[in-house]
Write a protein that holds these residues in place. Structure first.
Motif, PDB file in Angstrom:
ATOM      1  N   LEU A   1       0.829  -1.209   0.000  1.00 51.45           N
ATOM      2  CA  LEU A   1       0.000   0.000   0.000  1.00 51.45           C
ATOM      3  C   LEU A   1       0.868   1.266   0.000  1.00 51.45           C
ATOM      4  N   MET A   2       2.073   1.170   0.525  1.00 52.93           N
ATOM      5  CA  MET A   2       2.983   2.313   0.555  1.00 52.93           C
ATOM      6  C   MET A   2       3.793   2.444  -0.734  1.00 52.93           C
ATOM      7  N   GLY A   3       3.506   1.606  -1.704  1.00 49.63           N
ATOM      8  CA  GLY A   3       4.154   1.730  -3.007  1.00 49.63           C
ATOM      9  C   GLY A   3       5.409   0.894  -3.189  1.00 49.63           C
ATOM     10  N   ILE A   4       5.717   0.045  -2.246  1.00 46.12           N
ATOM     11  CA  ILE A   4       6.897  -0.816  -2.380  1.00 46.12           C
ATOM     12  C   ILE A   4       6.562  -1.972  -3.320  1.00 46.12           C
ATOM     13  N   PRO A   5       7.379  -2.227  -4.352  1.00 47.64           N
ATOM     14  CA  PRO A   5       7.121  -3.341  -5.275  1.00 47.64           C
ATOM     15  C   PRO A   5       7.423  -4.672  -4.605  1.00 47.64           C
ATOM     16  N   VAL A   6       6.424  -5.232  -3.948  1.00 46.19           N
ATOM     17  CA  VAL A   6       6.620  -6.424  -3.123  1.00 46.19           C
ATOM     18  C   VAL A   6       7.170  -7.584  -3.944  1.00 46.19           C
ATOM     19  N   ASN A   7       6.578  -7.838  -5.115  1.00 48.26           N
ATOM     20  CA  ASN A   7       7.029  -8.964  -5.932  1.00 48.26           C
ATOM     21  C   ASN A   7       8.494  -8.811  -6.342  1.00 48.26           C
ATOM     22  N   THR A   8       8.888  -7.592  -6.676  1.00 48.00           N
ATOM     23  CA  THR A   8      10.282  -7.342  -7.060  1.00 48.00           C
ATOM     24  C   THR A   8      11.219  -7.618  -5.896  1.00 48.00           C
ATOM     25  N   VAL A   9      10.842  -7.198  -4.698  1.00 41.73           N
ATOM     26  CA  VAL A   9      11.668  -7.432  -3.510  1.00 41.73           C
ATOM     27  C   VAL A   9      11.806  -8.925  -3.242  1.00 41.73           C
ATOM     28  N   ILE A  10      10.706  -9.651  -3.340  1.00 44.42           N
ATOM     29  CA  ILE A  10      10.737 -11.086  -3.059  1.00 44.42           C
ATOM     30  C   ILE A  10      11.599 -11.818  -4.079  1.00 44.42           C
ATOM     31  N   VAL A  11      11.452 -11.470  -5.351  1.00 42.87           N
ATOM     32  CA  VAL A  11      12.268 -12.098  -6.393  1.00 42.87           C
ATOM     33  C   VAL A  11      13.752 -11.824  -6.152  1.00 42.87           C
ATOM     34  N   ALA A  12      14.077 -10.584  -5.772  1.00 38.03           N
ATOM     35  CA  ALA A  12      15.473 -10.231  -5.514  1.00 38.03           C
ATOM     36  C   ALA A  12      16.028 -11.006  -4.324  1.00 38.03           C
ATOM     37  N   ILE A  13      15.213 -11.242  -3.304  1.00 40.56           N
ATOM     38  CA  ILE A  13      15.655 -12.022  -2.152  1.00 40.56           C
ATOM     39  C   ILE A  13      15.957 -13.461  -2.566  1.00 40.56           C
ATOM     40  N   TYR A  14      15.083 -14.046  -3.375  1.00 39.62           N
ATOM     41  CA  TYR A  14      15.341 -15.390  -3.896  1.00 39.62           C
ATOM     42  C   TYR A  14      16.639 -15.408  -4.703  1.00 39.62           C
ATOM     43  N   ALA A  15      16.838 -14.394  -5.543  1.00 37.39           N
ATOM     44  CA  ALA A  15      18.039 -14.331  -6.378  1.00 37.39           C
ATOM     45  C   ALA A  15      19.295 -14.232  -5.518  1.00 37.39           C
ATOM     46  N   LEU A  16      19.253 -13.390  -4.476  1.00 36.02           N
ATOM     47  CA  LEU A  16      20.412 -13.249  -3.594  1.00 36.02           C
ATOM     48  C   LEU A  16      20.712 -14.558  -2.877  1.00 36.02           C
ATOM     49  N   GLY A  17      19.661 -15.231  -2.412  1.00 31.32           N
ATOM     50  CA  GLY A  17      19.861 -16.520  -1.751  1.00 31.32           C
ATOM     51  C   GLY A  17      20.450 -17.555  -2.694  1.00 31.32           C
ATOM     52  N   GLY A  18      19.974 -17.571  -3.958  1.00 28.45           N
ATOM     53  CA  GLY A  18      20.526 -18.499  -4.934  1.00 28.45           C
ATOM     54  C   GLY A  18      21.971 -18.200  -5.263  1.00 28.45           C
ATOM     55  N   PHE A  19      22.305 -16.913  -5.379  1.00 22.98           N
ATOM     56  CA  PHE A  19      23.689 -16.502  -5.680  1.00 22.98           C
ATOM     57  C   PHE A  19      24.635 -16.949  -4.569  1.00 22.98           C
ATOM     58  N   LEU A  20      24.287 -16.634  -3.316  1.00 19.97           N
ATOM     59  CA  LEU A  20      25.134 -17.014  -2.195  1.00 19.97           C
ATOM     60  C   LEU A  20      25.202 -18.528  -2.036  1.00 19.97           C
ATOM     61  N   GLY A  21      24.058 -19.197  -2.262  1.00 20.92           N
ATOM     62  CA  GLY A  21      24.022 -20.650  -2.121  1.00 20.92           C
ATOM     63  C   GLY A  21      24.922 -21.349  -3.119  1.00 20.92           C
ATOM     64  N   VAL A  22      24.912 -20.900  -4.373  1.00 18.95           N
ATOM     65  CA  VAL A  22      25.784 -21.512  -5.379  1.00 18.95           C
ATOM     66  C   VAL A  22      27.252 -21.242  -5.043  1.00 18.95           C
ATOM     67  N   ALA A  23      27.550 -20.038  -4.548  1.00 18.98           N
ATOM     68  CA  ALA A  23      28.918 -19.771  -4.098  1.00 18.98           C
ATOM     69  C   ALA A  23      29.329 -20.776  -3.023  1.00 18.98           C
ATOM     70  N   GLY A  24      28.418 -21.057  -2.096  1.00 24.21           N
ATOM     71  CA  GLY A  24      28.705 -22.044  -1.063  1.00 24.21           C
ATOM     72  C   GLY A  24      28.859 -23.447  -1.626  1.00 24.21           C
ATOM     73  N   SER A  25      28.015 -23.814  -2.599  1.00 22.19           N
ATOM     74  CA  SER A  25      28.096 -25.161  -3.180  1.00 22.19           C
ATOM     75  C   SER A  25      29.384 -25.348  -3.972  1.00 22.19           C
ATOM     76  N   ILE A  26      29.861 -24.302  -4.633  1.00 19.13           N
ATOM     77  CA  ILE A  26      31.135 -24.395  -5.368  1.00 19.13           C
ATOM     78  C   ILE A  26      32.295 -24.565  -4.392  1.00 19.13           C
ATOM     79  N   LEU A  27      32.274 -23.806  -3.302  1.00 21.13           N
ATOM     80  CA  LEU A  27      33.303 -23.972  -2.279  1.00 21.13           C
ATOM     81  C   LEU A  27      33.242 -25.381  -1.671  1.00 21.13           C
ATOM     82  N   PHE A  28      32.019 -25.887  -1.492  1.00 23.21           N
ATOM     83  CA  PHE A  28      31.834 -27.253  -0.981  1.00 23.21           C
ATOM     84  C   PHE A  28      32.440 -28.265  -1.947  1.00 23.21           C
TER      85      PHE A  28
END
Length: 291
Positions: A179-206
């Motif tokens: 309601l305050m104008g924050i693009p909720v879907n964009t924020v959620i997608v970006a959070i998933y993307a950040l988690g995937g980026f960090l997770g793959v970095a961890g899996s490569i180190l593993f």
């Protein structure tokens, strides 16, 4: 005493890998209060992508970066296809949807790369480093340094930028944020993307640390990372990091005291003991709600 200090560096390296993977769970849970069971399979695919790029002759730094970006992209697709349509349904339904997405990723990876365990090249040189009479592994020290840098950068991004403020608003109240104008879907997608980026970095180190990449990495990563997230406090960024570190140290302690065959059992027993005393985790908070 020197032997224990040398093994401590291995525990810190393993723990920092678990921490990177666990952050993906905590990030998603902190926003949606949902468990992303597909996360482990997303980062497994990312590790195979890195291996494939290296086999094609891509420069190691570029291959790792592209693999992490592929993990972010796959995580975004999982959110769009498996999560968003059932986001407001009963909480069990998104969990089942994510588990189904993970199994699809596992089957696709097995179809492309096969079920065999593959050797992963040692991108970080491994040689002894003597510090104060203690001989440590250069690879363990570099892995720990990389993990700390990624965690600090991500923490700054989530707490010191406009996007981070928007994500905190979505976390507190999704409807009010929209309601305050924050693009909720964009924020959620970006959070998933950040988690995937960090997770793959961890899996490569593993994969580099254990010199192996395999299909069941997805299930193994899910088990370890979820345990680390629960230990630190699910939904807590700081808790996921320290939970991973403590889990790695617990496993190393189990190996040097009772043997590698009891590593998982002893470390999980420690986690159960901690959660019995503090159910919210070491850094989690208990939220009281009025009935």
């Amino acid at each position: 005493m020197v032997y224990y200090l040398e093994q401590l560096s291995n525990g810190l390296a393993i723990g920092s890998i678990y921490a990177l993977i666990a952050l993906g769970y905590s990030l998603v849970y902190s926003i949606l209060n949902l468990i992303n069971f597909a996360h482990g399979y997303v980062i497994m695919v990312g590790a195979f992508v890195a291996l494939q790029l290296l086999a094609l002759g891509v420069h190691p730094a570029l291959a790792v970066l592209l693999a992490c970006c592929s993990g972010a992209l796959i995580a975004m697709l999982v959110e769009r296809i498996a999560y968003r349509p059932v986001r407001h349904a009963n909480r069990v339904i998104p969990m089942i949807s994510a588990l189904g997405a993970g199994l699809v990723l596992s089957a696709a990876a097995q179809l492309i790369w096969g079920p065999e365990v593959r050797s992963f090249p040692q991108l970080i040189p491994r040689f002894p480093v003597e510090i104060g009479g203690v001989t440590l592994s250069s690879q363990s020290l570099v892995i720990l340094a990389i993990s700390v840098v990624l965690v600090v950068a991500s923490s700054w991004f989530l707490h010191r930028t406009r996007f981070g403020l928007a994500a905190q608003c979505v976390r507190q109240d999704m409807v009010a944020a929209q309601l305050m104008g924050i693009p909720v879907n964009t924020v959620i997608v970006a959070i998933y993307a950040l988690g995937g980026f960090l997770g793959v970095a961890g899996s490569i180190l593993f994969a580099m640390y254990f010199n192996a990449v395999f299909i069941q990495m997805g299930l193994l990563a899910t088990t370890k990372a979820w345990a680390a997230a629960m230990l630190g406090g699910i939904g807590s960024f700081q808790g996921a990091f320290w939970g991973g570190i403590l889990l790695g140290l617990a496993e190393t302690l189990a190996v040097i005291t009772v043997g590698s065959a009891y590593r998982d059992g002893v470390s999980m027993a420690i986690i159960v003991g901690v959660l019995l005393l503090r159910p919210a985790g070491l850094f989690g908070t208990t939220i009281k709600e009025r009935s």
